[in-house]
Design an enzyme around this catalytic site. Structure first.
Site, PDB file in Angstrom:
ATOM      1  N   SER A 117       0.840  -1.193   0.000  1.00 46.07           N
ATOM      2  CA  SER A 117       0.000   0.000   0.000  1.00 46.07           C
ATOM      3  C   SER A 117       0.880   1.250   0.000  1.00 46.07           C
ATOM      4  CB  SER A 117      -0.955  -0.047   1.191  1.00 46.07           C
ATOM      5  OG  SER A 117      -2.005   0.870   1.051  1.00 46.07           O
ATOM      6  N   ASP A 254      -9.390  -6.198  -3.971  1.00 44.75           N
ATOM      7  CA  ASP A 254      -8.977  -4.984  -3.273  1.00 44.75           C
ATOM      8  C   ASP A 254      -9.971  -3.855  -3.568  1.00 44.75           C
ATOM      9  OD1 ASP A 254      -7.729  -2.782  -2.144  1.00 44.75           O
ATOM     10  OD2 ASP A 254      -5.764  -3.221  -2.996  1.00 44.75           O
ATOM     11  N   HIS A 282      -7.214  -6.120   0.241  1.00 41.87           N
ATOM     12  CA  HIS A 282      -6.080  -5.192   0.174  1.00 41.87           C
ATOM     13  C   HIS A 282      -4.832  -5.749   0.852  1.00 41.87           C
ATOM     14  CE1 HIS A 282      -4.165  -1.342  -0.365  1.00 41.87           C
ATOM     15  NE2 HIS A 282      -4.001  -1.167   0.940  1.00 41.87           N
TER      16      HIS A 282
END
Length: 335
Positions: A117, A254, A282
């Protein structure tokens, strides 16, 4: 640097370093000295915004179970987890510099950089900023590869975020998030019916109840996101790392960062590898830790660590400058 009694598994310990007066907490799988040439390899794991090293615990447990002899380091970024939260530079470059300092303080010249991320954006910045310290690059549901991002993250960058977040963080929503995070490790998955991605999101949200973490979250979010989405994008520079072994991993379910960002990045770097984890959210390394560990280990085994030639990297940057100049000339001539 000291060890304490907090162990992620029988091999990984919580440790601390003091860098430039700030305390940096990290999980350390520990060095191995008696097996083979892989003993010298370091893998640096970088978590996402509002997260902590805890997000890597399923992966670290898998690596310990497989008796992988590489050394895995998972720090809490400044302003996150158990690390200090000073008034500091919470940009991608600031985080990358801090990680370089941690790497060098541990006695390593190079490492495989793994980022999830926001941590994926930090990993890219690290590779561009410190190519001499980067031996492989792994991006997991990474930021910095496209404009789109969830509305919740865009909202955190709005002018009123400093006043709105404390109100939200003071409600029962955070308490619920904490309860989700608290029971995550105690309930059997088939009974909890909550995906690990949801657990990790709950932990991240619960961290915003702490005003110090909340301040770091807002500063970090605003450094990479605006009201329209991600404003820091590395797609135009990905080919600078073309000589690095690159694995792009993504959960197909995600909802924070679209999987199409991963597909597009893979197309931009012809020799890269793309690993899609069907149905994962995610946090694919938490949703499907066994499959993720197997895929990561295969990538590490098939691609020996490289030592980039800084001169070649400089030539490629110069090539980008020439290309940008040509594009500007074309733009001017079309006016």
């Amino acid at each position: 640097m000291t060890d304490d009694s907090t162990a992620v598994n029988r091999r990984t310990l919580r440790r601390y370093a003091t860098l430039h007066g700030d305390h940096v907490s990290f999980w350390d799988s520990g060095p191995a000295h008696d097996v083979d040439e892989r003993d010298g390899e370091l893998v640096l794991l970088i978590h996402g915004i509002a997260g902590s090293a805890h997000t890597w615990s399923p992966l670290l447990a898998q690596m310990a179970r497989r008796r992988d002899r590489r050394r895995y380091i998972a720090p809490d970024l400044l302003g996150h987890g158990s690390s200090s939260a000073p008034w500091a530079d919470y940009s991608l470059g600031g985080y990358a510099t801090g990680l370089r300092d941690l790497l060098v303080s541990l006695g390593y010249e190079r490492a495989t950089i793994v980022g999830h991320s926001l941590g994926g954006g930090v990993a890219q910045q690290f590779a561009f900023q410190f190519p001499q310290h980067t031996s492989r690059l792994v991006l997991i549901d990474s930021g910095g590869l496209g404009r789109e991002v969830s509305p919740a993250l865009r909202a955190a960058t709005l002018p009123a975020a400093e006043w709105v977040l404390p109100v939200i963080a003071g409600t029962g929503v955070v308490s619920a998030a904490r309860r989700i995070a608290g029971v995550a490790g105690r309930l059997p998955r088939q009974l909890a019916r909550i995906s690990p991605s949801s657990w990790e999101a709950g932990r991240a949200y619960a961290s915003l109840a702490d005003p110090v973490h909340r301040r770091a979250f807002v500063h970090t979010a605003r450094s990479v996101i605006d009201g329209g989405g991600q404003r820091v994008r590395a797609t135009s520079r990905l080919d600078l790392a073309a000589d690095l072994p690159l694995l792009i991993a993504w959960g197909t379910a995600d909802t924070l960062i679209p999987v199409d960002h991963g597909r597009r990045a893979h197309e931009l770097v012809p020799d890269s590898e793309l690993a899609l984890f069907e149905g994962a959210g995610h946090f694919p390394h938490a949703d499907q830790p066994e499959a993720f560990a197997e895929r990561l280990l295969r990538f590490l085994a098939e691609h020996p660590p490289v030592a980039l030639d800084s001169a070649a990297f400089a030539d490629r940057i110069a090539g980008h400058a020439d290309l940008d100049s040509d594009r500007q000339d074309e733009l001017n001539s079309s006016r």
